[in-house]
Write an enzyme that holds these catalytic residues in place. Sequence first.
Site, PDB file in Angstrom:
ATOM      1  N   SER A  13       0.833  -1.202   0.000  1.00 38.69           N
ATOM      2  CA  SER A  13       0.000   0.000   0.000  1.00 38.69           C
ATOM      3  C   SER A  13       0.870   1.255   0.000  1.00 38.69           C
ATOM      4  O   SER A  13       2.028   1.234   0.423  1.00 38.69           O
ATOM      5  CB  SER A  13      -0.926   0.014   1.222  1.00 38.69           C
ATOM      6  OG  SER A  13      -0.185   0.323   2.385  1.00 38.69           O
ATOM      7  N   LYS A  81       0.116  -1.261  15.444  1.00 40.88           N
ATOM      8  CA  LYS A  81      -1.249  -1.638  15.856  1.00 40.88           C
ATOM      9  C   LYS A  81      -1.740  -2.888  15.126  1.00 40.88           C
ATOM     10  O   LYS A  81      -2.709  -3.497  15.551  1.00 40.88           O
ATOM     11  CB  LYS A  81      -2.222  -0.472  15.673  1.00 40.88           C
ATOM     12  CG  LYS A  81      -2.511  -0.072  14.250  1.00 40.88           C
ATOM     13  CD  LYS A  81      -3.551   1.044  14.201  1.00 40.88           C
ATOM     14  CE  LYS A  81      -3.911   1.391  12.765  1.00 40.88           C
ATOM     15  NZ  LYS A  81      -4.903   2.464  12.699  1.00 40.88           N
ATOM     16  N   ASP A  82      -1.070  -3.274  14.017  1.00 41.57           N
ATOM     17  CA  ASP A  82      -1.460  -4.494  13.292  1.00 41.57           C
ATOM     18  C   ASP A  82      -0.840  -5.762  13.881  1.00 41.57           C
ATOM     19  O   ASP A  82      -1.231  -6.867  13.513  1.00 41.57           O
ATOM     20  CB  ASP A  82      -1.032  -4.406  11.817  1.00 41.57           C
ATOM     21  CG  ASP A  82      -1.792  -3.335  11.047  1.00 41.57           C
ATOM     22  OD1 ASP A  82      -2.908  -2.974  11.470  1.00 41.57           O
ATOM     23  OD2 ASP A  82      -1.251  -2.854  10.029  1.00 41.57           O
ATOM     24  N   THR A 125     -15.973   4.060   8.993  1.00 42.32           N
ATOM     25  CA  THR A 125     -14.791   3.502   9.660  1.00 42.32           C
ATOM     26  C   THR A 125     -14.912   1.988   9.679  1.00 42.32           C
ATOM     27  O   THR A 125     -16.017   1.458   9.842  1.00 42.32           O
ATOM     28  CB  THR A 125     -14.611   4.012  11.098  1.00 42.32           C
ATOM     29  OG1 THR A 125     -13.559   3.250  11.725  1.00 42.32           O
ATOM     30  CG2 THR A 125     -15.864   3.842  11.942  1.00 42.32           C
ATOM     31  N   SER A 127     -13.425   0.232  11.964  1.00 44.19           N
ATOM     32  CA  SER A 127     -12.950  -0.147  13.299  1.00 44.19           C
ATOM     33  C   SER A 127     -14.063  -0.135  14.349  1.00 44.19           C
ATOM     34  O   SER A 127     -14.643   0.916  14.633  1.00 44.19           O
ATOM     35  CB  SER A 127     -11.843   0.836  13.711  1.00 44.19           C
ATOM     36  OG  SER A 127     -11.721   0.919  15.108  1.00 44.19           O
ATOM     37  N   ARG A 129     -13.616  -0.228  17.448  1.00 45.01           N
ATOM     38  CA  ARG A 129     -13.147   0.686  18.508  1.00 45.01           C
ATOM     39  C   ARG A 129     -13.586   2.117  18.215  1.00 45.01           C
ATOM     40  O   ARG A 129     -14.073   2.838  19.095  1.00 45.01           O
ATOM     41  CB  ARG A 129     -11.614   0.628  18.592  1.00 45.01           C
ATOM     42  CG  ARG A 129     -10.982   1.749  19.422  1.00 45.01           C
ATOM     43  CD  ARG A 129      -9.472   1.809  19.217  1.00 45.01           C
ATOM     44  NE  ARG A 129      -9.079   2.122  17.848  1.00 45.01           N
ATOM     45  CZ  ARG A 129      -9.047   3.352  17.323  1.00 45.01           C
ATOM     46  NH1 ARG A 129      -9.395   4.393  18.056  1.00 45.01           N
ATOM     47  NH2 ARG A 129      -8.677   3.536  16.079  1.00 45.01           N
ATOM     48  N   ARG A 130     -13.388   2.538  16.962  1.00 43.30           N
ATOM     49  CA  ARG A 130     -13.802   3.899  16.594  1.00 43.30           C
ATOM     50  C   ARG A 130     -15.318   4.029  16.662  1.00 43.30           C
ATOM     51  O   ARG A 130     -15.840   5.034  17.141  1.00 43.30           O
ATOM     52  CB  ARG A 130     -13.300   4.240  15.182  1.00 43.30           C
ATOM     53  CG  ARG A 130     -11.798   4.509  15.133  1.00 43.30           C
ATOM     54  CD  ARG A 130     -11.303   4.764  13.716  1.00 43.30           C
ATOM     55  NE  ARG A 130      -9.869   5.076  13.697  1.00 43.30           N
ATOM     56  CZ  ARG A 130      -9.037   4.710  12.732  1.00 43.30           C
ATOM     57  NH1 ARG A 130      -9.482   4.010  11.706  1.00 43.30           N
ATOM     58  NH2 ARG A 130      -7.759   5.044  12.788  1.00 43.30           N
ATOM     59  N   ARG A 151     -13.809  -0.398   4.100  1.00 43.67           N
ATOM     60  CA  ARG A 151     -12.451  -0.934   3.935  1.00 43.67           C
ATOM     61  C   ARG A 151     -11.755  -0.115   2.879  1.00 43.67           C
ATOM     62  O   ARG A 151     -12.352   0.712   2.232  1.00 43.67           O
ATOM     63  CB  ARG A 151     -12.501  -2.390   3.447  1.00 43.67           C
ATOM     64  CG  ARG A 151     -12.833  -3.444   4.453  1.00 43.67           C
ATOM     65  CD  ARG A 151     -11.728  -3.848   5.397  1.00 43.67           C
ATOM     66  NE  ARG A 151     -10.377  -3.967   4.857  1.00 43.67           N
ATOM     67  CZ  ARG A 151      -9.830  -5.072   4.400  1.00 43.67           C
ATOM     68  NH1 ARG A 151     -10.515  -6.190   4.354  1.00 43.67           N
ATOM     69  NH2 ARG A 151      -8.577  -5.095   3.984  1.00 43.67           N
ATOM     70  N   GLY A 152     -10.491  -0.400   2.666  1.00 44.14           N
ATOM     71  CA  GLY A 152      -9.795   0.218   1.548  1.00 44.14           C
ATOM     72  C   GLY A 152      -8.663   1.114   1.993  1.00 44.14           C
ATOM     73  O   GLY A 152      -8.498   1.394   3.176  1.00 44.14           O
ATOM     74  N   ASN A 153      -7.871   1.552   1.016  1.00 47.21           N
ATOM     75  CA  ASN A 153      -6.732   2.408   1.329  1.00 47.21           C
ATOM     76  C   ASN A 153      -7.197   3.844   1.583  1.00 47.21           C
ATOM     77  O   ASN A 153      -8.393   4.148   1.502  1.00 47.21           O
ATOM     78  CB  ASN A 153      -5.680   2.329   0.211  1.00 47.21           C
ATOM     79  CG  ASN A 153      -6.226   2.810  -1.130  1.00 47.21           C
ATOM     80  OD1 ASN A 153      -7.160   3.596  -1.193  1.00 47.21           O
ATOM     81  ND2 ASN A 153      -5.640   2.317  -2.211  1.00 47.21           N
ATOM     82  N   VAL A 154      -6.274   4.717   1.872  1.00 51.68           N
ATOM     83  CA  VAL A 154      -6.607   6.102   2.218  1.00 51.68           C
ATOM     84  C   VAL A 154      -7.407   6.774   1.092  1.00 51.68           C
ATOM     85  O   VAL A 154      -8.428   7.422   1.342  1.00 51.68           O
ATOM     86  CB  VAL A 154      -5.321   6.900   2.528  1.00 51.68           C
ATOM     87  CG1 VAL A 154      -5.617   8.385   2.677  1.00 51.68           C
ATOM     88  CG2 VAL A 154      -4.669   6.381   3.816  1.00 51.68           C
ATOM     89  N   THR A 156      -9.292   5.425  -1.222  1.00 48.45           N
ATOM     90  CA  THR A 156     -10.639   4.844  -1.300  1.00 48.45           C
ATOM     91  C   THR A 156     -11.531   5.436  -0.216  1.00 48.45           C
ATOM     92  O   THR A 156     -12.672   5.827  -0.470  1.00 48.45           O
ATOM     93  CB  THR A 156     -10.573   3.307  -1.130  1.00 48.45           C
ATOM     94  OG1 THR A 156      -9.706   2.776  -2.127  1.00 48.45           O
ATOM     95  CG2 THR A 156     -11.942   2.678  -1.255  1.00 48.45           C
ATOM     96  N   ARG A 157     -10.996   5.510   0.995  1.00 48.99           N
ATOM     97  CA  ARG A 157     -11.806   5.981   2.129  1.00 48.99           C
ATOM     98  C   ARG A 157     -12.185   7.457   1.983  1.00 48.99           C
ATOM     99  O   ARG A 157     -13.334   7.840   2.185  1.00 48.99           O
ATOM    100  CB  ARG A 157     -11.063   5.730   3.440  1.00 48.99           C
ATOM    101  CG  ARG A 157     -10.934   4.241   3.735  1.00 48.99           C
ATOM    102  CD  ARG A 157     -10.119   3.971   5.000  1.00 48.99           C
ATOM    103  NE  ARG A 157      -9.827   2.553   5.107  1.00 48.99           N
ATOM    104  CZ  ARG A 157      -9.885   1.869   6.254  1.00 48.99           C
ATOM    105  NH1 ARG A 157     -10.199   2.462   7.368  1.00 48.99           N
ATOM    106  NH2 ARG A 157      -9.605   0.586   6.265  1.00 48.99           N
ATOM    107  N   CYS A 248      -6.704  -7.296  17.452  1.00 53.80           N
ATOM    108  CA  CYS A 248      -6.606  -5.888  17.066  1.00 53.80           C
ATOM    109  C   CYS A 248      -7.846  -5.381  16.353  1.00 53.80           C
ATOM    110  O   CYS A 248      -7.926  -4.219  15.993  1.00 53.80           O
ATOM    111  CB  CYS A 248      -5.341  -5.611  16.253  1.00 53.80           C
ATOM    112  SG  CYS A 248      -5.225  -6.533  14.720  1.00 53.80           S
TER     113      CYS A 248
END
Length: 323
Positions: A13, A81-82, A125, A127, A129-130, A151-154, A156-157, A248
């Site tokens: 990525s 975090k992963d 999101t 997540s 958690r978020r 989902r997806g990369n920056v 995409t989001r 995670c």
Amino acid sequence: MTERALRLGTRRSKLAMAQSGQVAEAVRRLTGRDVELVEITTYGDVSREHLAQIGGTGVFVAALRDALARGEVDFAVHSLKDLPTTQPDELVLAAVPKREDPRDVLIAREGLTFEQLPNGARVGTGSPRRMAQLNAYARTHGLTIETVPIRGNVDTRIGFVRNGELDAVVLAAAGLNRIGRTDEVTDFLSVDFVLPAPGQGALAIECRAGADGHDAALVAALAGLDDPHTRVAVTAERALLAALEAGCSAPVGALADLLGDGQAVTEMRLRGVVGTTDGSSLVQLSITGPVPTSHGDAAALGRELADEMLAKGAAGLMGERAL
């Protein structure tokens, strides 16, 4: 004879390549050796399922670790975090460099901050958690939001906001900083309302713990990139996550802050949160102690806070318990 280039395993990525590139440059300066990036596709990169469904834990890490174990790469860079909380015996966390901004950020249409979002705003999101904390945060402002799993990369989001599908998305500040896109942030979410994922903003540099001289020399060299304050903070956060028996993708937030008087750091405060994804029920606690001087002390602080959170009913809020 010149030494061969060190091979650095990285996800493909844009963000992973950016952060691995920064580490490669630091390793070149430190060792005087050339470093080449070896791109590796992980299950988390190709699966279209939501992270919570594919287990979250380790899906971005396993292929890199396999390449390390097979000797195809000399070391690997992960977003901390992963990383699963259990460390394989054959691999060593050689360095945790100085942490980037650990906060979550909002990228919203028309430059809106979180508090300016309209009622019923759709916030993307992937997540839990978020989701838990955003829904609780909205409630304290008399807002109702709809959290939408994405989902997806920056690109995409952020695209979901640009094309009007969503009102806002929440991402990690650190990732946007590393790819030079912080100017798109419309609100930095205070850690007083939204605690980050354990280890968020930090990188992990991992290599083989083998007895051969090459591995030992590399471990010793990479230690020059380690930031002791970041290391104890993320150790405490990850110990909390491990003691809650959560992967995670679980709705667990944690942040360890080092506190001091400006002259010297004297204490570490660890905050933790667990909640239901609708935000209706949160267990949020903190603990403060002397700055840990060892891995064991840092981990003990994390376990102590986890025990207090479990006593307050944290386990029942996490849905599935990791086996």
